[in-house]
Write a protein that holds these residues in place. Structure first.
Motif: not given
Length: 408
Positions: A102-110, A90-99
């Motif tokens: 929340k949003g697309v990245v967090h849906l992917a995490l789900a 969830a806190d992956s440094p570059s991808l976290r910036w996109l939340g």
């Protein structure tokens, strides 16, 4: 059992004849971003995130990015301290910036998280609800990330809550015999005619449902009032009727319309305004009392749930395991809601497949109230082991996993 690779599938299903429609989403295409964990055995872990079609491919691409650290991991070793892995993902440094979160990245995490829990349950040859109940309080909490909740729920408090609940489990295990009560949303989709919602209400009640939901949020409030009165008149005073605005109104509109709708004695009004508006929901909840507000379908993470719960802005917590960061965050929010004495009644974007397991655990393992679970049947033909309802009750799933396998 080691994860050897991760693949995705973009599955989209067009609904017919107005099914799935609400005041905001008038022509939905129910869709899953599917995460598949392939292993060194024949077993695969399947995880779902729910979308309405457009952008489903973006969620699949985000799963590819997020999943890289899981390749090569052994499932028991991974799940023994999954909370740590969850936080790192969830806190992956570059991808976290996109939340963040929340949003697309967090849906992917789900989808990725749900696949891990599905694989874990399959590896132990257990349905998900049984796997969760078999875990010790410490082992269950090890799968969660409680960061940013420490002012309300610490690790020690979470363990103590689960430990206390263990002592009285036998009082709640009767649900495994009766099944878990469902409520029918499909009687009252927004695009259905008045005649159709009346006919659907009669059919649902003949099938054993005593709780029903109607979509509201018309540009003409008189349409909502007319349809609400129709469903109440058809179902009778003893039926439980919920109303769902799907975020349609601003706060002043909601305050006016909800007062009018209260005359049909609704069990709740769902998502009456923008899903991020904590204080707006509280204002509506205060004005509607004793009628209650339900929300959570579009609340993306545990921190915003914490804010809603602390503010008294929801009477029913509708956290959804295919919208937040998967089963791990669902269980975290469920513990948080229990700590603050708010019942969890999940939104069912996945047709009840995963949530039928989670409500069983919430009731038996956390002492959450045994209320009911939303039922939406439209994607039932596409699942290998679809949720089974008899006389309005979800039957207890027995197959290993989280009931997420889709027919190819």
């Amino acid at each position: 059992m080691h994860i050897q690779s991760v693949t995705t599938r973009d599955r989209r299903f067009t609904l017919a004849d107005g099914a799935g429609s609400d005041a905001i989403h008038r022509t939905p295409q129910y869709s899953y971003a599917v995460c598949v964990l392939k292993t060194d055995a024949a077993t695969e872990g399947i995880g779902l995130a729910f979308t309405l079609g457009a952008g489903n491919d973006l969620v699949c691409r985000a799963i590819d990015y997020l999943s890289e650290p899981l390749v090569g991991r052994e499932i028991e070793e991974l799940m023994a301290d999954f909370g740590t892995t969850y936080r790192a993902l969830a806190d992956s440094p570059s991808l976290r910036w996109l939340g963040p979160h929340k949003g697309v990245v967090h849906l992917a995490l789900a989808a990725l998280v749900n696949a891990c829990f599905d694989l874990w349950a399959k590896s132990r040859q257990l349905p998900l609800w049984k796997l969760l109940l078999d875990l010790s309080p410490e082992a269950l909490v090890n799968t969660l990330d409680l960061s940013y909740l420490e002012d309300v729920l610490t690790r020690r408090q979470a363990i103590d809550l689960l430990t206390k609940s263990q002592a009285t489990r036998s009082c709640r295990e009767n649900v495994l015999k009766t099944g878990y009560k469902g409520y029918d949303t499909s009687v009252g989709w927004f695009n259905f005619s008045d005649e159709r919602i009346v006919a659907n209400t009669k059919t649902a009640m003949d099938r054993g449902f005593t709780a029903l939901k109607l979509k509201v949020g018309s540009t003409d409030p008189q349409r909502d009032l007319r349809r609400a009165e129709l469903i109440r008149e058809t179902a009778g005073d003893a039926a439980t009727i919920m109303l769902d605005a799907n975020q349609r109104w601003n706060v002043p509109q909601a305050l006016t319309i909800c007062r009018e709708l209260s005359r049909i004695n609704p069990f709740w009004i769902e998502e009456p305004t923008h899903p991020d508006d904590v204080l707006g929901h509280r204002a509506i909840a205060d004005a509607m009392a004793p009628y209650k507000v339900a929300t959570g379908e579009h609340i993306p993470n545990k921190v915003i749930f914490k804010n809603f719960l602390q503010a008294g802005a929801m009477a029913f917590c509708q956290v959804d395991a295919v919208r937040v960061g998967g089963i791990s965050e669902f269980l975290t929010v469920s513990l948080l809601a229990k700590q603050l004495n708010i019942p969890v009644v999940p939104h069912v974007g996945d047709m009840g497949q995963i949530h039928q397991h989670l409500v069983l655990f919430n009731h038996i393992g956390m002492e959450h109230e045994n209320l009911f679970l939303e039922h939406i049947p439209h994607l039932r033909p596409y699942f290998t082991h679809p949720a089974d309802l008899v006389r309005g009750y979800y039957q207890v799933p027995q197959e290993p996993g989280s009931s997420s396998d889709l027919i190819d």
